[in-house]
Design a protein around this motif. Structure first.
Motif, PDB file in Angstrom:
ATOM      1  N   ALA A  17      33.301  42.375  42.030  1.00  0.00           N
ATOM      2  CA  ALA A  17      34.537  41.802  41.502  1.00  0.00           C
ATOM      3  C   ALA A  17      34.433  41.675  39.991  1.00  0.00           C
ATOM      4  O   ALA A  17      33.442  41.151  39.480  1.00  0.00           O
ATOM      5  CB  ALA A  17      34.803  40.443  42.126  1.00  0.00           C
ATOM      6  N   LEU A  18      35.445  42.166  39.294  1.00  0.00           N
ATOM      7  CA  LEU A  18      35.490  42.088  37.836  1.00  0.00           C
ATOM      8  C   LEU A  18      36.770  41.392  37.405  1.00  0.00           C
ATOM      9  O   LEU A  18      37.867  41.880  37.692  1.00  0.00           O
ATOM     10  CB  LEU A  18      35.435  43.482  37.220  1.00  0.00           C
ATOM     11  CG  LEU A  18      35.507  43.528  35.690  1.00  0.00           C
ATOM     12  CD1 LEU A  18      34.204  43.020  35.082  1.00  0.00           C
ATOM     13  CD2 LEU A  18      35.806  44.941  35.215  1.00  0.00           C
ATOM     14  N   GLU A  43      38.267  51.751  36.023  1.00  0.00           N
ATOM     15  CA  GLU A  43      37.131  52.425  35.381  1.00  0.00           C
ATOM     16  C   GLU A  43      36.104  51.406  34.895  1.00  0.00           C
ATOM     17  O   GLU A  43      34.901  51.571  35.105  1.00  0.00           O
ATOM     18  CB  GLU A  43      37.615  53.280  34.215  1.00  0.00           C
ATOM     19  CG  GLU A  43      36.517  53.964  33.442  1.00  0.00           C
ATOM     20  CD  GLU A  43      35.893  55.140  34.164  1.00  0.00           C
ATOM     21  OE1 GLU A  43      34.696  55.421  33.922  1.00  0.00           O
ATOM     22  OE2 GLU A  43      36.584  55.773  34.979  1.00  0.00           O
ATOM     23  N   ARG A  44      36.574  50.349  34.267  1.00  0.00           N
ATOM     24  CA  ARG A  44      35.663  49.296  33.802  1.00  0.00           C
ATOM     25  C   ARG A  44      34.889  48.702  34.978  1.00  0.00           C
ATOM     26  O   ARG A  44      33.682  48.469  34.889  1.00  0.00           O
ATOM     27  CB  ARG A  44      36.436  48.173  33.115  1.00  0.00           C
ATOM     28  CG  ARG A  44      36.982  48.540  31.771  1.00  0.00           C
ATOM     29  CD  ARG A  44      37.730  47.373  31.175  1.00  0.00           C
ATOM     30  NE  ARG A  44      38.680  47.864  30.201  1.00  0.00           N
ATOM     31  CZ  ARG A  44      39.705  47.171  29.755  1.00  0.00           C
ATOM     32  NH1 ARG A  44      39.915  45.937  30.192  1.00  0.00           N
ATOM     33  NH2 ARG A  44      40.516  47.685  28.871  1.00  0.00           N
ATOM     34  N   ALA A  45      35.585  48.460  36.062  1.00  0.00           N
ATOM     35  CA  ALA A  45      34.937  47.862  37.231  1.00  0.00           C
ATOM     36  C   ALA A  45      33.892  48.805  37.822  1.00  0.00           C
ATOM     37  O   ALA A  45      32.803  48.354  38.211  1.00  0.00           O
ATOM     38  CB  ALA A  45      35.978  47.482  38.278  1.00  0.00           C
ATOM     39  N   ARG A  46      34.204  50.100  37.906  1.00  0.00           N
ATOM     40  CA  ARG A  46      33.207  51.050  38.441  1.00  0.00           C
ATOM     41  C   ARG A  46      31.990  51.140  37.524  1.00  0.00           C
ATOM     42  O   ARG A  46      30.857  51.222  37.990  1.00  0.00           O
ATOM     43  CB  ARG A  46      33.817  52.435  38.657  1.00  0.00           C
ATOM     44  CG  ARG A  46      34.778  52.509  39.820  1.00  0.00           C
ATOM     45  CD  ARG A  46      35.155  53.939  40.170  1.00  0.00           C
ATOM     46  NE  ARG A  46      35.518  54.751  39.033  1.00  0.00           N
ATOM     47  CZ  ARG A  46      36.732  54.795  38.467  1.00  0.00           C
ATOM     48  NH1 ARG A  46      37.716  54.038  38.932  1.00  0.00           N
ATOM     49  NH2 ARG A  46      36.967  55.584  37.434  1.00  0.00           N
ATOM     50  N   THR A  47      32.222  51.113  36.219  1.00  0.00           N
ATOM     51  CA  THR A  47      31.115  51.159  35.257  1.00  0.00           C
ATOM     52  C   THR A  47      30.233  49.923  35.400  1.00  0.00           C
ATOM     53  O   THR A  47      28.999  50.036  35.428  1.00  0.00           O
ATOM     54  CB  THR A  47      31.662  51.273  33.822  1.00  0.00           C
ATOM     55  OG1 THR A  47      32.381  52.499  33.706  1.00  0.00           O
ATOM     56  CG2 THR A  47      30.540  51.259  32.787  1.00  0.00           C
ATOM     57  N   ASP A  85      48.345  37.602  32.549  1.00  0.00           N
ATOM     58  CA  ASP A  85      47.901  37.520  33.937  1.00  0.00           C
ATOM     59  C   ASP A  85      46.381  37.590  33.994  1.00  0.00           C
ATOM     60  O   ASP A  85      45.748  38.344  33.245  1.00  0.00           O
ATOM     61  CB  ASP A  85      48.469  38.681  34.779  1.00  0.00           C
ATOM     62  CG  ASP A  85      49.858  38.421  35.305  1.00  0.00           C
ATOM     63  OD1 ASP A  85      50.369  37.295  35.146  1.00  0.00           O
ATOM     64  OD2 ASP A  85      50.438  39.367  35.890  1.00  0.00           O
ATOM     65  N   GLN A  86      45.804  36.809  34.883  1.00  0.00           N
ATOM     66  CA  GLN A  86      44.381  36.894  35.176  1.00  0.00           C
ATOM     67  C   GLN A  86      44.255  37.718  36.454  1.00  0.00           C
ATOM     68  O   GLN A  86      44.761  37.308  37.501  1.00  0.00           O
ATOM     69  CB  GLN A  86      43.749  35.517  35.369  1.00  0.00           C
ATOM     70  CG  GLN A  86      42.272  35.553  35.670  1.00  0.00           C
ATOM     71  CD  GLN A  86      41.434  36.122  34.531  1.00  0.00           C
ATOM     72  OE1 GLN A  86      41.597  35.753  33.380  1.00  0.00           O
ATOM     73  NE2 GLN A  86      40.541  37.037  34.853  1.00  0.00           N
ATOM     74  N   LEU A  87      43.636  38.875  36.336  1.00  0.00           N
ATOM     75  CA  LEU A  87      43.496  39.802  37.463  1.00  0.00           C
ATOM     76  C   LEU A  87      42.038  39.865  37.892  1.00  0.00           C
ATOM     77  O   LEU A  87      41.145  39.454  37.157  1.00  0.00           O
ATOM     78  CB  LEU A  87      43.971  41.200  37.059  1.00  0.00           C
ATOM     79  CG  LEU A  87      45.360  41.295  36.432  1.00  0.00           C
ATOM     80  CD1 LEU A  87      45.641  42.727  35.993  1.00  0.00           C
ATOM     81  CD2 LEU A  87      46.424  40.794  37.392  1.00  0.00           C
ATOM     82  N   GLU A  88      41.833  40.408  39.075  1.00  0.00           N
ATOM     83  CA  GLU A  88      40.483  40.662  39.553  1.00  0.00           C
ATOM     84  C   GLU A  88      40.474  42.050  40.187  1.00  0.00           C
ATOM     85  O   GLU A  88      41.311  42.352  41.029  1.00  0.00           O
ATOM     86  CB  GLU A  88      40.065  39.602  40.562  1.00  0.00           C
ATOM     87  CG  GLU A  88      38.616  39.703  40.946  1.00  0.00           C
ATOM     88  CD  GLU A  88      38.145  38.499  41.737  1.00  0.00           C
ATOM     89  OE1 GLU A  88      36.994  38.099  41.540  1.00  0.00           O
ATOM     90  OE2 GLU A  88      38.920  37.974  42.557  1.00  0.00           O
ATOM     91  N   VAL A  89      39.530  42.870  39.737  1.00  0.00           N
ATOM     92  CA  VAL A  89      39.380  44.212  40.285  1.00  0.00           C
ATOM     93  C   VAL A  89      38.248  44.172  41.307  1.00  0.00           C
ATOM     94  O   VAL A  89      37.109  43.834  40.977  1.00  0.00           O
ATOM     95  CB  VAL A  89      39.058  45.250  39.186  1.00  0.00           C
ATOM     96  CG1 VAL A  89      39.020  46.656  39.777  1.00  0.00           C
ATOM     97  CG2 VAL A  89      40.065  45.171  38.038  1.00  0.00           C
ATOM     98  N   ILE A  90      38.583  44.502  42.553  1.00  0.00           N
ATOM     99  CA  ILE A  90      37.613  44.517  43.647  1.00  0.00           C
ATOM    100  C   ILE A  90      37.254  45.971  43.937  1.00  0.00           C
ATOM    101  O   ILE A  90      38.135  46.806  44.173  1.00  0.00           O
ATOM    102  CB  ILE A  90      38.199  43.868  44.924  1.00  0.00           C
ATOM    103  CG1 ILE A  90      38.706  42.450  44.639  1.00  0.00           C
ATOM    104  CG2 ILE A  90      37.183  43.909  46.069  1.00  0.00           C
ATOM    105  CD1 ILE A  90      37.636  41.468  44.247  1.00  0.00           C
ATOM    106  N   THR A  91      35.953  46.249  43.905  1.00  0.00           N
ATOM    107  CA  THR A  91      35.471  47.616  44.071  1.00  0.00           C
ATOM    108  C   THR A  91      34.510  47.679  45.248  1.00  0.00           C
ATOM    109  O   THR A  91      33.570  46.893  45.321  1.00  0.00           O
ATOM    110  CB  THR A  91      34.742  48.083  42.795  1.00  0.00           C
ATOM    111  OG1 THR A  91      35.648  47.991  41.693  1.00  0.00           O
ATOM    112  CG2 THR A  91      34.223  49.495  42.919  1.00  0.00           C
TER     113      THR A  91
END
Length: 146
Positions: A17-18, A43-47, A85-91
């Motif tokens: 989670a990013l 992309e940021r989250a995968r990195t 917005d505060q988001l969260e990227v789930i990978t």
């Protein structure tokens, strides 16, 4: 892997989670996140996922002569994100191929999915720029996450 307030994806696979804050530069003339920026967030989250599992991209290029490149994207834009917005990227790593990876990525706002994508990544030799098998040590680590 980063702990999150959100439940793990349905299959209970390990996930990363990013957190991402939407800045003015992320928005378009209508004041919503420009569509390509969702892919940048992913992309940021995968990195960062790759770094979290022990393989920084610069290290892989220098030591293994490989880079990971996007081969295909299937994306669904479900709701717009806006400034602040505060988001969260789930990978999650969905599939591990001989020379490819498939990631399932979701972007959430207040625990609600606003974007989701399946992104296919190819392992490419830095020298030849051609697809190459994922090195055994890297593949073994990835296999624990599928």
């Amino acid at each position: 892997m980063h702990a999150s307030n959100h439940p793990a994806p349905a299959k209970s696979k390990p996930f990363f989670a990013l957190p991402v804050r939407v800045y003015y530069e992320d928005t378009d003339a209508a004041g919503v996140v420009y569509y390509a920026n969702y892919l940048k967030f992913c992309e940021r989250a995968r990195t960062d996922w790759l770094r979290a599992v022990g393989f920084g991209q610069q290290r892989l290029a220098a030591e293994q002569d490989i880079v990971f490149v996007v081969r295909a994207v299937q994306a669904d834009y479900l709701q717009a994100a806006v400034l602040d917005d505060q988001l969260e990227v789930i990978t999650t790593l969905e599939r591990l191929g001989r020379a490819s990876l498939v990631f399932a990525q979701k972007i959430l706002r207040d625990s609600q999915v606003i974007f989701e994508a399946l992104i296919t990544i190819a392992c490419v030799s830095l020298g030849s720029r051609k697809a190459t098998p994922i090195p055994p040590a890297v593949r073994a680590q990835f296999a624990t996450l599928v």
